[in-house]
Enzyme design. Structure first.
Site, short mmCIF file in Angstrom:
data_model
loop_
_atom_site.label_atom_id
_atom_site.label_comp_id
_atom_site.label_asym_id
_atom_site.label_seq_id
_atom_site.Cartn_x
_atom_site.Cartn_y
_atom_site.Cartn_z
CG HIS A 25 -12.46 -23.41 40.80
ND1 HIS A 25 -13.32 -24.53 41.36
CD2 HIS A 25 -12.01 -22.49 41.65
CE1 HIS A 25 -13.40 -24.43 42.50
NE2 HIS A 25 -12.58 -23.44 43.05
CG ASP B 87 -13.59 -26.47 38.97
OD1 ASP B 87 -12.57 -26.69 39.19
OD2 ASP B 87 -14.68 -26.25 39.77
CB SER C 298 -14.24 -23.00 45.86
OG SER C 298 -12.95 -23.50 45.74
#
Length: 764
Positions: free
Chosen positions: A721, A691, A424
């Protein structure tokens, strides 16, 4: 089953059920069931052509034929999941509607919730069609200046979202992960009730646990409260909620289930400048300065994790850097023999939206990595926004990376192969650290493994961003607030000053009293909710004769006298209702004015707006309210007669953001010039098909491949995610985490002769 066959089967079942319940007399329950099946038929027939058009061109946006993934495909897949659930439920109703055991109330509530979700998905499909029409060929992010993003913002932020956080929560994900998402959502709304009470983290968590009964029992209430929280609470709330895993009790429980390692030490790197050899000429050096942005020089925290104790890891020099994490138990195991230095090293950068978490919350899967890979791992605890906005985190990660390259011997490695890995926000920092290393002329890593990275922090519409409407982990407003904090748009919250004034004993006394109060209230609330639900189930008539104090979202919509589905309900303000605000004075006007969207400060970067669309904020708002309504009228968004459901929470506070910092390539690496991207090492991306940041990965991989850079993209299905933190949850997350490990192993042990990316420093 193909899309058309699925739609036709659903329409046939809906018509059959509609005819059956229409002939059951004038009762309210039969009328609502007939109406909901009529709505399912209407929305399914309208949705199928839109999905077909998206699917027919989706392949044009894939990385290659072997990697069929992009936001358009994800939207179609999500809609298919909703249609499949409605098909299954419609078959169940058709088979059991005459049975005395048929749970009418439960099935009606579930059908209403999924009808609301199907309606919103149809709206998203139309939005995606508009993106398809105005985007450049092969581009997933909108890059024009026609003002379409303003139109998206005006419509998108008012769409109803609560239906996706109640009964339909996580319907698009693998079934094994849905109970976890439900637990998270219940915890979130319960935590939101106790936020800002000046309670400590453990007290808030305990209080939330005992006052969450009604949210577990009532999905509609949970969905409405979830929607309120994501639209109204600031980044400090999300920072506090995501940091629950940092609480000592919870982190200890997580570590009990993780692999056992010989070394897990928190190190504090002193802010001292040092020299690094240049890759082009190792005889020359460059000075690596300590981080300076915003707060001046300061130490950088890193965590060293190693499955085996290796040479250098117990040296006095490294021990002098160890930072205490509290009392440790007596070590009863015999001192192990030192293993030789590993030829490889993994430098890890954690995720958390740039605002939350540390290496401690990511330690469980890092320990597994250390065991499976057999190499030391150095995880960087960079400073978090909003207290330390860009570029502080980048400076600290770059400094720690360079320190690791220079002092790899202390970490138990010879440094022959170095991999940067992150998830991320950490994936974003992996790319930017490597770009900065190339700019300095020092050694870049031998490869990068980025899991679901954020590569485009600039506001721009994309099909995968539309998934944030229903994503319980990455709602649009949360994405906006995190990026705003990282960009420096959020001011530090000083609300904890009263806590500091109370002192430790004062906090303990106060939190104890609050905890007992919440236990009492929570038990009472849970019992009342349970008795109310039991009483409701025991009634022969499903619709109470008196108006209850609070109706569910679906009941409020269907109980309106106008039409079978209550289309005029104030719970779901339609676009048509909002456009008639001049005729109805009590309906708020929908515009991008300062009164609607809040003050014009750079405090909320939104993901549907580009800075080019608002060079001057005042001019942009005036221009949007006049010219854009003519070119992209609100009514032109959808076919005649279709009105998506609107939120009762009002517009999200997302003013236009014009700061150029979000276009900085060290913040949005997707926007970096070709010359910078060509300096990156081989990149391996592991993305999630569902996502909201999927398009970041696809477009970044396409960009690198167009430049001839080595890049691979692997897309895992049906996972949200952040799956790395859920690696121990189910088989699907374990397989996805294993894929990340496989990519790291490929970097550290490439096929054929391995050559270091640059000169290695002799082990220290």
């Amino acid at each position: 089953m193909d899309l058309r066959t699925m739609t036709q089967s659903l329409v046939t079942l809906a018509e059959d059920n509609m005819a059956f319940f229409s002939g059951q007399g004038p009762g309210e329950t039969a009328r609502r069931l007939s109406g909901v099946f009529a709505g399912i038929r209407e929305q399914a027939l309208g949705l199928e052509p839109a999905l077909g058009r998206l699917l027919s061109v989706a392949h044009l946006f894939d990385l290659d034929a072997e990697t069929p993934a992009n936001g358009y495909r994800s939207l179609v897949h999500t809609a298919r999941c909703c249609l499949a659930h409605l098909l299954h439920k419609s078959r169940y109703v058709a088979s059991n509607r005459r049975s005395i055991f048929f749970r009418t109330s439960h099935n009606l509530a579930e059908l209403e919730a999924y009808l609301a979700a199907l309606t919103q998905l149809r709206a998203l499909a139309y939005y995606a069609q508009r993106l398809l029409a105005i985007n450049r060929p092969g581009k997933l992010f909108f890059e024009g200046d026609e003002g379409i993003t303003a139109d998206f913002l005006r419509e998108y932020v008012t769409l109803h979202k609560g239906c996706f956080y109640g009964r339909c929560l996580g319907f698009q994900f693998t079934p094994a992960i849905r109970p976890f998402l439900q637990t998270i959502s219940i915890g979130l709304v319960s935590f939101g009730e106790h936020y800002k009470r000046n309670e400590t983290g453990l007290s808030v968590t305990a209080s939330s646990l005992f006052t969450s009964g009604r949210f577990a029992i009532d999905p509609e209430l949970r969905g409405a409260e979830f929607e309120r929280i994501i639209q109204n609470l600031d980044v400090h709330f999300w920072k506090a909620f995501w940091n629950i895993t940092e609480i000592e009790v919870l982190s200890s429980l997580a570590n009990m289930a993780s692999a056992t390692v010989r070394v897990s030490r928190l190190l504090s790197l002193p802010p001292k400048a040092f020299e690094m050899p240049l890759t082009a000429d190792p005889k020359l050096t460059v000075t690596i300065s300590p981080p300076l942005a915003h707060t001046g020089p300061g130490p950088v925290l890193v965590r060293l994790i190693s499955y085996d104790l290796r040479e250098g890891q117990d040296s006095e020099e490294l021990s002098s850097l160890v930072r205490s994490e509290g009392p440790r138990g007596l070590e009863l195991r015999p001192r192990p023999q030192q293993a030789p230095r590993s030829r490889s090293l993994v430098v890890h950068i954690h995720g958390g939206g740039f605002v939350a978490q540390t290496s401690k919350s990511h330690e469980p899967y890092l320990k597994s990595w250390a065991q499976e890979l057999g190499v030391p791992i150095l995880s960087i605890d960079y400073s978090l926004a909003p207290e330390a906005p860009f570029p502080r985190a980048l400076e600290e990660c770059f400094y720690a990376y360079c320190w690791a390259v220079k002092h790899c011997g202390l970490l138990g490695s010879t440094g022959e192969r170095i991999c940067l890995a992150g998830d991320s926000a950490g994936g974003n920092l992996c790319f930017t650290v490597s770009l900065r290393a190339a700019a300095y002329g020092v050694r870049v890593p031998d490869g990068i493994m980025a899991a679901y990275p954020a590569t485009m922090l600039q506001s721009a519409a994309s099909p995968s961003r539309l998934l944030s409407l229903m994503d319980p982990l990455l709602p649009l407003s949360v994405l906006s607030k995190c990026v705003s904090a990282y960009a420096g748009g959020e001011m530090e919250d000083h609300s904890d000053s009263d806590q500091k004034a109370l002192g430790m004993m004062g906090l303990v006394r106060r939190d104890t009293a609050l905890l007992f109060r919440d236990l009492r209230l929570g038990a009472s609330s849970w019992l009342n909710s349970f008795l109310e639900l039991s009483g409701h189930k025991s009634r022969p008539n499903l619709v109470p004769t008196e108006e209850p104090m609070r109706r569910s979202v679906s009941e409020a919509a269907l109980a309106q006298p106008e039409g079978p589905l209550g289309t005029d309900s104030l719970k779901y303000l339609t676009l048509h209702d909002l456009s008639l605000s001049s005729e109805t004075q009590d309906t708020p006007e929908l515009s991008l004015s300062a009164e609607t969207l809040g003050p014009t400060t750079p405090s909320a970067v939104n993901f549907l707006f580009r800075p080019e669309d608002a060079p001057e904020e005042a001019e942009a708002r005036d221009d949007i309210s006049t010219k854009e309504e003519k070119v992209y009228s609100v009514r032109a968004a959808f076919p005649e007669g279709f009105h998506p459901r609107r939120s009762s929470q009002g517009a999200i506070q997302m003013p236009l953001y014009s700061a150029p910092i979000v276009k900085n390539p060290f913040m949005s690496p997707l926007l970096a010039p070709d010359s910078m991207l060509q300096t990156l090492p081989p990149v391996h991306i592991v993305a999630c098909a569902l996502d909201p940041m999927l398009d970041d990965s696809v477009m970044f991989a396409r960009r690198l491949r167009s430049l001839g850079q080595p890049v691979t993209l692997h897309v895992v299905e049906d996972l949200p995610h952040g799956f790395l933190s859920l690696a121990a949850l189910c088989r699907e997350t374990r397989q996805a985490a294993a894929l990340c490990v496989d990519r790291i192993r490929f970097i550290l042990n490439p096929p054929g002769p391995a050559t270091p990316a640059g000169p290695t420093t002799p082990p220290v």
